[in-house]
Design a protein around this motif. Sequence first.
Motif, mmCIF file in Angstrom:
data_model
loop_
_atom_site.group_PDB
_atom_site.id
_atom_site.type_symbol
_atom_site.label_atom_id
_atom_site.label_comp_id
_atom_site.label_asym_id
_atom_site.label_seq_id
_atom_site.Cartn_x
_atom_site.Cartn_y
_atom_site.Cartn_z
ATOM 1 N N GLU A 1 -41.283 -24.740 -101.916
ATOM 2 C CA GLU A 1 -40.288 -24.158 -102.776
ATOM 3 C C GLU A 1 -39.705 -23.032 -102.071
ATOM 4 O O GLU A 1 -40.318 -22.127 -101.488
ATOM 5 N N CYS A 2 -38.368 -22.876 -102.151
ATOM 6 C CA CYS A 2 -37.642 -21.864 -101.420
ATOM 7 C C CYS A 2 -37.560 -20.678 -102.098
ATOM 8 O O CYS A 2 -37.577 -20.598 -103.594
ATOM 9 N N LEU A 3 -38.239 -19.427 -101.821
ATOM 10 C CA LEU A 3 -38.225 -18.304 -102.416
ATOM 11 C C LEU A 3 -36.832 -17.538 -102.516
ATOM 12 O O LEU A 3 -36.597 -16.753 -103.614
ATOM 13 N N GLU A 4 -35.957 -17.947 -101.962
ATOM 14 C CA GLU A 4 -34.462 -17.461 -101.952
ATOM 15 C C GLU A 4 -33.746 -18.156 -103.303
ATOM 16 O O GLU A 4 -33.220 -17.657 -104.261
ATOM 17 N N CYS A 5 -33.687 -19.396 -103.176
ATOM 18 C CA CYS A 5 -32.533 -20.223 -104.194
ATOM 19 C C CYS A 5 -33.505 -21.319 -105.069
ATOM 20 O O CYS A 5 -32.911 -21.878 -106.000
ATOM 21 N N GLY A 6 -34.832 -21.299 -104.907
ATOM 22 C CA GLY A 6 -35.624 -22.264 -105.829
ATOM 23 C C GLY A 6 -35.603 -23.539 -105.562
ATOM 24 O O GLY A 6 -36.123 -24.542 -106.282
ATOM 25 N N GLU A 7 -34.907 -23.992 -104.521
ATOM 26 C CA GLU A 7 -34.880 -25.412 -104.075
ATOM 27 C C GLU A 7 -36.179 -25.968 -103.862
ATOM 28 O O GLU A 7 -37.085 -25.339 -103.167
ATOM 29 N N CYS B 1 -30.265 -23.154 -98.038
ATOM 30 C CA CYS B 1 -29.747 -21.794 -98.093
ATOM 31 C C CYS B 1 -30.343 -20.903 -96.837
ATOM 32 O O CYS B 1 -30.097 -19.685 -96.612
ATOM 33 N N ASP B 2 -31.373 -21.530 -96.126
ATOM 34 C CA ASP B 2 -31.858 -21.055 -94.881
ATOM 35 C C ASP B 2 -32.940 -20.119 -95.140
ATOM 36 O O ASP B 2 -33.331 -19.221 -94.378
ATOM 37 N N ALA C 1 -43.557 -33.944 -94.853
ATOM 38 C CA ALA C 1 -45.064 -34.211 -94.018
ATOM 39 C C ALA C 1 -45.148 -33.043 -93.004
ATOM 40 O O ALA C 1 -46.354 -32.676 -92.838
ATOM 41 N N SER C 2 -44.155 -32.572 -92.689
ATOM 42 C CA SER C 2 -44.199 -31.511 -91.777
ATOM 43 C C SER C 2 -43.875 -30.307 -92.171
ATOM 44 O O SER C 2 -43.494 -30.102 -93.481
ATOM 45 N N SER C 3 -44.200 -28.843 -91.636
ATOM 46 C CA SER C 3 -43.882 -27.571 -92.307
ATOM 47 C C SER C 3 -42.535 -27.355 -92.039
ATOM 48 O O SER C 3 -42.124 -26.992 -90.675
ATOM 49 N N PRO C 4 -41.426 -27.303 -92.777
ATOM 50 C CA PRO C 4 -40.059 -27.008 -92.745
ATOM 51 C C PRO C 4 -40.125 -25.583 -92.338
ATOM 52 O O PRO C 4 -40.719 -24.831 -92.932
ATOM 53 N N PRO C 5 -39.382 -25.243 -91.198
ATOM 54 C CA PRO C 5 -38.962 -23.634 -90.809
ATOM 55 C C PRO C 5 -38.314 -22.998 -91.813
ATOM 56 O O PRO C 5 -38.519 -21.737 -92.012
ATOM 57 N N ALA C 6 -37.454 -23.415 -92.536
ATOM 58 C CA ALA C 6 -36.562 -22.844 -93.634
ATOM 59 C C ALA C 6 -35.909 -23.860 -94.511
ATOM 60 O O ALA C 6 -35.961 -25.061 -94.266
ATOM 61 N N CYS C 7 -35.504 -23.142 -95.520
ATOM 62 C CA CYS C 7 -34.758 -23.952 -96.549
ATOM 63 C C CYS C 7 -33.497 -24.728 -96.349
ATOM 64 O O CYS C 7 -32.727 -24.046 -95.395
ATOM 65 N N PRO C 8 -33.245 -25.996 -96.319
ATOM 66 C CA PRO C 8 -32.090 -26.871 -95.824
ATOM 67 C C PRO C 8 -30.984 -26.513 -96.554
ATOM 68 O O PRO C 8 -29.663 -26.682 -96.150
#
Length: 51
Positions: free
Chosen positions: A18-24, A38-39, A29-36
């Motif tokens: 879950e994105c801490l910025e926008c809630g997306e 809002c980044d 399966a991999s650890s995404p570096p940032a929210c697709p």
Amino acid sequence: MPTPSDPAPCDLDEQLYECLECGERLCSASSPPACPVCDGVLQNLSRPRPE
């Protein structure tokens, strides 16, 4: 502001983030570096929080 809906249940080898910025929320399966969207910073919801 409406709460975003959870994605379909994640596969066994995927975890929910879950994105801490926008809630997306997204499954990956991999650890995404940032929210697709809002980044922003992603938090892993599949791992239990430390007490």
